[in-house]
Write a protein that holds these residues in place. Structure first.
Motif, short mmCIF file in Angstrom:
data_model
loop_
_atom_site.label_atom_id
_atom_site.label_comp_id
_atom_site.label_asym_id
_atom_site.label_seq_id
_atom_site.Cartn_x
_atom_site.Cartn_y
_atom_site.Cartn_z
N VAL A 51 0.84 -1.20 0.00
CA VAL A 51 0.00 0.00 0.00
C VAL A 51 0.88 1.26 0.00
CG1 VAL A 51 -1.74 1.25 1.33
CG2 VAL A 51 -1.84 -1.22 1.18
N ILE A 52 2.04 1.17 0.60
CA ILE A 52 2.97 2.31 0.63
C ILE A 52 3.84 2.33 -0.62
CG2 ILE A 52 4.89 3.33 1.90
CD1 ILE A 52 3.70 1.95 4.41
N LEU A 53 4.24 1.16 -1.09
CA LEU A 53 5.21 1.11 -2.19
C LEU A 53 4.61 1.48 -3.54
CD1 LEU A 53 7.21 -2.10 -1.27
CD2 LEU A 53 7.86 0.27 -0.94
N ILE A 54 3.34 1.18 -3.77
CA ILE A 54 2.74 1.50 -5.08
C ILE A 54 2.68 3.01 -5.33
CG2 ILE A 54 0.58 1.41 -6.38
CD1 ILE A 54 0.27 -1.46 -5.45
N PRO A 55 2.21 3.84 -4.39
CA PRO A 55 2.26 5.29 -4.66
C PRO A 55 3.67 5.84 -4.83
CG PRO A 55 0.76 4.82 -2.87
CD PRO A 55 1.48 3.55 -3.17
N ILE A 56 4.62 5.30 -4.06
CA ILE A 56 6.01 5.74 -4.21
C ILE A 56 6.52 5.37 -5.60
CG2 ILE A 56 8.36 5.35 -3.38
CD1 ILE A 56 7.18 5.09 -0.56
N GLY A 57 6.18 4.18 -6.07
CA GLY A 57 6.58 3.76 -7.41
C GLY A 57 5.98 4.65 -8.49
N PHE A 58 4.70 4.99 -8.34
CA PHE A 58 4.08 5.91 -9.31
C PHE A 58 4.74 7.28 -9.28
CE2 PHE A 58 0.12 3.18 -9.30
CZ PHE A 58 0.31 2.75 -10.60
N ALA A 59 5.09 7.75 -8.10
CA ALA A 59 5.75 9.06 -7.98
C ALA A 59 7.11 9.04 -8.67
CB ALA A 59 5.88 9.44 -6.51
N ILE A 60 7.86 7.97 -8.47
CA ILE A 60 9.18 7.86 -9.10
C ILE A 60 9.04 7.78 -10.62
CG2 ILE A 60 11.19 6.34 -9.37
CD1 ILE A 60 10.87 5.70 -6.37
N LEU A 61 8.08 6.99 -11.10
CA LEU A 61 7.88 6.90 -12.55
C LEU A 61 7.43 8.24 -13.14
CD1 LEU A 61 6.20 3.40 -12.91
CD2 LEU A 61 8.50 4.07 -13.61
N THR A 62 6.59 8.99 -12.42
CA THR A 62 6.17 10.30 -12.89
C THR A 62 7.35 11.25 -12.96
OG1 THR A 62 4.01 9.94 -11.89
CG2 THR A 62 4.59 12.22 -12.43
#
Length: 76
Positions: A51-62
């Protein structure tokens, strides 16, 4: 020991390459074994924090996408 009668074996390039790839193969097997040993712990950890890692991954990809866009100056 008589050095004049000792049989000298010469090694070829093929022997050196074979030895090198045997060493690489042994190292890869050790890496595989290490990964197989740690994967159950990593999978249980990822199951708890996804739940924490998915938003962080999206932020890094953005951020990476916007960085690439800035390199080519597509966003004026």
């Amino acid at each position: 020991m008589n050095l004049l009668t000792e049989v000298v074996t010469t090694k070829s390039v093929g022997d050196g390459v074979l030895t090198m790839f045997k060493g690489i193969g042994k190292a890869m097997i050790q890496i595989k074994d290490g990964l197989y040993n740690i994967m159950p712990e990593m999978m249980s950890f990822m199951g708890e924090v996804w739940v924490i890692l998915i938003p962080i991954g999206f932020a890094i990809l953005t951020w990476i996408f916007s960085f690439i866009m800035r390199i080519f100056r597509f966003n004026r």
